[in-house]
Design an enzyme around this catalytic site. Sequence first.
Site, PDB file in Angstrom:
ATOM      1  N   ALA A 103       0.615  -1.120   0.075  1.00 50.92           N
ATOM      2  CA  ALA A 103       0.051  -0.181  -0.013  1.00 50.92           C
ATOM      3  C   ALA A 103       0.726   1.426   0.184  1.00 50.92           C
ATOM      4  O   ALA A 103       0.557   2.324  -0.622  1.00 50.92           O
ATOM      5  CB  ALA A 103      -0.712  -0.108   1.184  1.00 50.92           C
ATOM      6  N   PHE A 107      -5.383   5.173  -2.183  1.00 50.67           N
ATOM      7  CA  PHE A 107      -5.890   6.031  -1.441  1.00 50.67           C
ATOM      8  C   PHE A 107      -5.330   7.592  -1.921  1.00 50.67           C
ATOM      9  O   PHE A 107      -4.074   7.677  -2.133  1.00 50.67           O
ATOM     10  CB  PHE A 107      -6.077   5.837   0.010  1.00 50.67           C
ATOM     11  CG  PHE A 107      -6.704   6.733   0.914  1.00 50.67           C
ATOM     12  CD1 PHE A 107      -8.082   7.083   0.747  1.00 50.67           C
ATOM     13  CD2 PHE A 107      -6.015   7.455   1.937  1.00 50.67           C
ATOM     14  CE1 PHE A 107      -8.686   8.037   1.598  1.00 50.67           C
ATOM     15  CE2 PHE A 107      -6.806   8.235   2.823  1.00 50.67           C
ATOM     16  CZ  PHE A 107      -8.164   8.574   2.570  1.00 50.67           C
ATOM     17  N   ASN A 112      -3.745   9.656   0.088  1.00 52.18           N
ATOM     18  CA  ASN A 112      -2.444  10.027   0.592  1.00 52.18           C
ATOM     19  C   ASN A 112      -1.356   9.438  -0.127  1.00 52.18           C
ATOM     20  O   ASN A 112      -0.338   9.380   0.124  1.00 52.18           O
ATOM     21  CB  ASN A 112      -2.588  10.067   1.817  1.00 52.18           C
ATOM     22  CG  ASN A 112      -2.790   8.544   2.553  1.00 52.18           C
ATOM     23  OD1 ASN A 112      -2.920   7.603   1.849  1.00 52.18           O
ATOM     24  ND2 ASN A 112      -2.818   8.496   3.908  1.00 52.18           N
ATOM     25  N   LYS A 113      -1.555   8.336  -0.675  1.00 52.32           N
ATOM     26  CA  LYS A 113      -0.528   7.268  -1.354  1.00 52.32           C
ATOM     27  C   LYS A 113       0.189   8.176  -2.428  1.00 52.32           C
ATOM     28  O   LYS A 113       0.081   8.892  -3.125  1.00 52.32           O
ATOM     29  CB  LYS A 113      -1.191   6.026  -1.709  1.00 52.32           C
ATOM     30  CG  LYS A 113      -1.942   5.369  -0.766  1.00 52.32           C
ATOM     31  CD  LYS A 113      -0.879   4.867   0.268  1.00 52.32           C
ATOM     32  CE  LYS A 113      -1.453   4.110   1.620  1.00 52.32           C
ATOM     33  NZ  LYS A 113      -2.733   4.742   2.374  1.00 52.32           N
ATOM     34  N   ILE A 114       1.631   7.263  -2.827  1.00 55.31           N
ATOM     35  CA  ILE A 114       2.326   7.948  -4.116  1.00 55.31           C
ATOM     36  C   ILE A 114       1.847   8.032  -5.124  1.00 55.31           C
ATOM     37  O   ILE A 114       1.916   8.908  -5.764  1.00 55.31           O
ATOM     38  CB  ILE A 114       3.384   6.758  -3.997  1.00 55.31           C
ATOM     39  CG1 ILE A 114       4.310   6.525  -2.678  1.00 55.31           C
ATOM     40  CG2 ILE A 114       4.495   7.247  -5.216  1.00 55.31           C
ATOM     41  CD1 ILE A 114       5.317   5.639  -2.765  1.00 55.31           C
TER      42      ILE A 114
END
Length: 352
Positions: free
Chosen positions: A156, A173, A175-177
């Site tokens: 994740a 999501f 906030n992910k890379i």
Amino acid sequence: MAFTYPVSQPWLKGRELSYVTEAINDGWISSQGPKVKEFESEFARYNGVAHGVACSSGTTALTLALRALGVGPGDEVLIPEFTMIATAWAATYLGATPVFVDCGDDLNIDVSRIEEKITPRTKVIMPVHIYGRRCDMDAIMELAHDYNLRVVEDTAEAHGVRPVGDIACFSLFANKIITSGEGGICLTNDPRLAEQMAHLRGMAFNKEHNFLHKKLAYNFRMTNLQAAVALAQVEQLDEILATRREIEKRYDEGLRDIEGITLMPPRDVLWMYDLRAERREELRAFLADASIETRVFFKPMSMQPGYLDPVWPTLNATRFAEDGFYLPTHTGLTEEDQTYIVGKIREFYGAR
């Protein structure tokens, strides 16, 4: 409270709007749209894996992976103590028991402690690449081979880390890379597992009759609109990772000589810039007053009410959770932003 320097912020500087507009103009907004398959194909290709199965979140990706491997009641899944709770919940959703393994100094699962947790009920090892640090996958795969276990990688937080397990699960999501707002994807080289996960995510409709369902399944599908955003994100992934590498270097250079700050081991890819701090809560309050958002580390799984275990005070994971936190880390963070953030930390500790 709105922060001038948030912990995370999506980077939407590619063809996201163009691809979403194309999907809307074509009338394809559901999971049946062509962008879903395009995203699955491109992300699998980027990672050197044969098959991608897009879904609604990183949590549902983990659930699909375990279900496709036959995990169910009576089975045990080895999971890190130090992780986001979704990793454990995926096993619990299926009636299996998550068995927790403490972390090492890099926050990842301590491979030297895995073997002692293996029992005849163990079915899967689920390592998590914490904050973008790759686990010792060679050792994990060797253990899995020796004990005839399957491996599901919770990736994740580590887009760009090449998977080697039976299935790798990514979150998309915000906030992910890379992101699609909400979303996830499973990667595998096994066509049978890919087919099973795709079948399960889409309510297990049957070829004999659309509304004949021979097994319990899920509505874990990704929409064509989400896939349009995700596809544009994949196209920028190399650039995003390179930019984040520079962000990591600047933080390292600015913080390494501050008494009271302990830097963490390097990351293979940068999701969040994590560190440990004396007087952590005082520092976080000081930074918040300067409009800098921070987040504390995960609580160990054995401290969670659903999995409470009296061993938690003795864990490495607990020690790290007491003083660990992370700083604003997103692709749009500028050198000037980091100079300000580092300057405030130095000011707090009286570092020149």
